[in-house]
Design a protein around this motif. Sequence first.
Motif, mmCIF file in Angstrom:
data_model
loop_
_atom_site.group_PDB
_atom_site.id
_atom_site.type_symbol
_atom_site.label_atom_id
_atom_site.label_comp_id
_atom_site.label_asym_id
_atom_site.label_seq_id
_atom_site.Cartn_x
_atom_site.Cartn_y
_atom_site.Cartn_z
ATOM 1 N N ILE A 55 3.746 28.405 -40.953
ATOM 2 C CA ILE A 55 2.368 28.001 -40.978
ATOM 3 C C ILE A 55 1.617 29.252 -41.381
ATOM 4 O O ILE A 55 0.454 29.198 -42.054
ATOM 5 N N ALA A 56 2.126 30.464 -41.144
ATOM 6 C CA ALA A 56 1.616 31.782 -41.633
ATOM 7 C C ALA A 56 1.508 31.772 -42.934
ATOM 8 O O ALA A 56 0.875 32.747 -43.747
ATOM 9 N N ALA A 72 10.168 24.097 -48.918
ATOM 10 C CA ALA A 72 10.161 24.986 -47.945
ATOM 11 C C ALA A 72 9.680 24.287 -46.627
ATOM 12 O O ALA A 72 9.053 23.285 -46.631
ATOM 13 N N ILE A 73 10.134 24.882 -45.803
ATOM 14 C CA ILE A 73 9.690 24.519 -44.212
ATOM 15 C C ILE A 73 8.873 25.459 -43.551
ATOM 16 O O ILE A 73 8.951 26.677 -43.799
ATOM 17 N N CYS A 74 7.552 24.923 -42.911
ATOM 18 C CA CYS A 74 6.734 25.697 -42.415
ATOM 19 C C CYS A 74 6.779 25.493 -40.852
ATOM 20 O O CYS A 74 5.840 24.739 -40.400
ATOM 21 N N PRO A 75 7.314 26.448 -40.089
ATOM 22 C CA PRO A 75 7.401 26.038 -38.719
ATOM 23 C C PRO A 75 6.237 26.603 -38.067
ATOM 24 O O PRO A 75 5.632 27.466 -38.674
ATOM 25 N N GLY A 76 5.825 26.414 -36.777
ATOM 26 C CA GLY A 76 4.937 26.769 -35.778
ATOM 27 C C GLY A 76 5.626 27.830 -34.963
ATOM 28 O O GLY A 76 6.500 28.547 -35.497
ATOM 29 N N ALA A 77 5.256 27.787 -33.713
ATOM 30 C CA ALA A 77 6.087 28.644 -33.003
ATOM 31 C C ALA A 77 7.160 27.991 -32.456
ATOM 32 O O ALA A 77 7.237 26.735 -32.087
#
Length: 248
Positions: free
Chosen positions: A145-146, A183-188
């Motif tokens: 997510i950054a 792309a995959i955008c993980p959070g925490a």
Amino acid sequence: MVSLPDSVAVVTGAASGMGRSMAEAFADEGASVVVVDVDEDGATDVAEHIRSGGGDAIAVIGDVTDADSVDEVVDRTIDEFGTIDVLCNNAGVLDDFTPVGDASDELWYGVIDVNLHGPFLLTRAALPELQQGDDEGVVINTASIAGKVAGGGGAAYTTSKHGLIGFTKQLSHDYGPEIRANAICPGAVETGMTDQMIEEMEAMTADTPAQRYAQPEEIAAVAVFLASDDASFVHGTAVDVDGGWLVD
């Protein structure tokens, strides 16, 4: 039911965390897996674990920031399995939320080298194999997510992940339909790298709809989907897997 029989998947940063979960998830779906990491013991352990469960895997010690090492990863994969169908550029490092003014050259270049230059080197080396055959090759980049907003990391990490999303889109533009890149955008996510950040992670996720951080297996499930034919019309996107972090 997602299934990846007869596929060969290369996963970097696969000795632990999300990479390990991705490698194991691909193996569970029938893929042969190349477990790539600088951690020889960890990579060997993951490959042995997959084989003990009836899967097919090898461990390759590889530094994604070194072109010769990357070439060796591709060569070992071809020698063992004959091709590459799926490439997961997952290896990454954090920057401890360091702002621009406090970031040293060493920190800046170290993060960019692993998080952005590494995926470029390995993707470039694997391109000829990914383009072979009747089926499209698949590239999955672990962004964050950054890569979409500030606040999910420091200056170097945020820049590297924004760049990785751009790289994913350009890859899709340049090589579709031969290669399907996402792309995959993980959070925490709770991994070894974030063990020292549990309080920060809980604070960051307190206001999200999920109100928790993710487990690596939840990210791996999305990677398996993106690699499968079920995602055949998903091209050049960055999928948020963030518990709703970016909902507002």
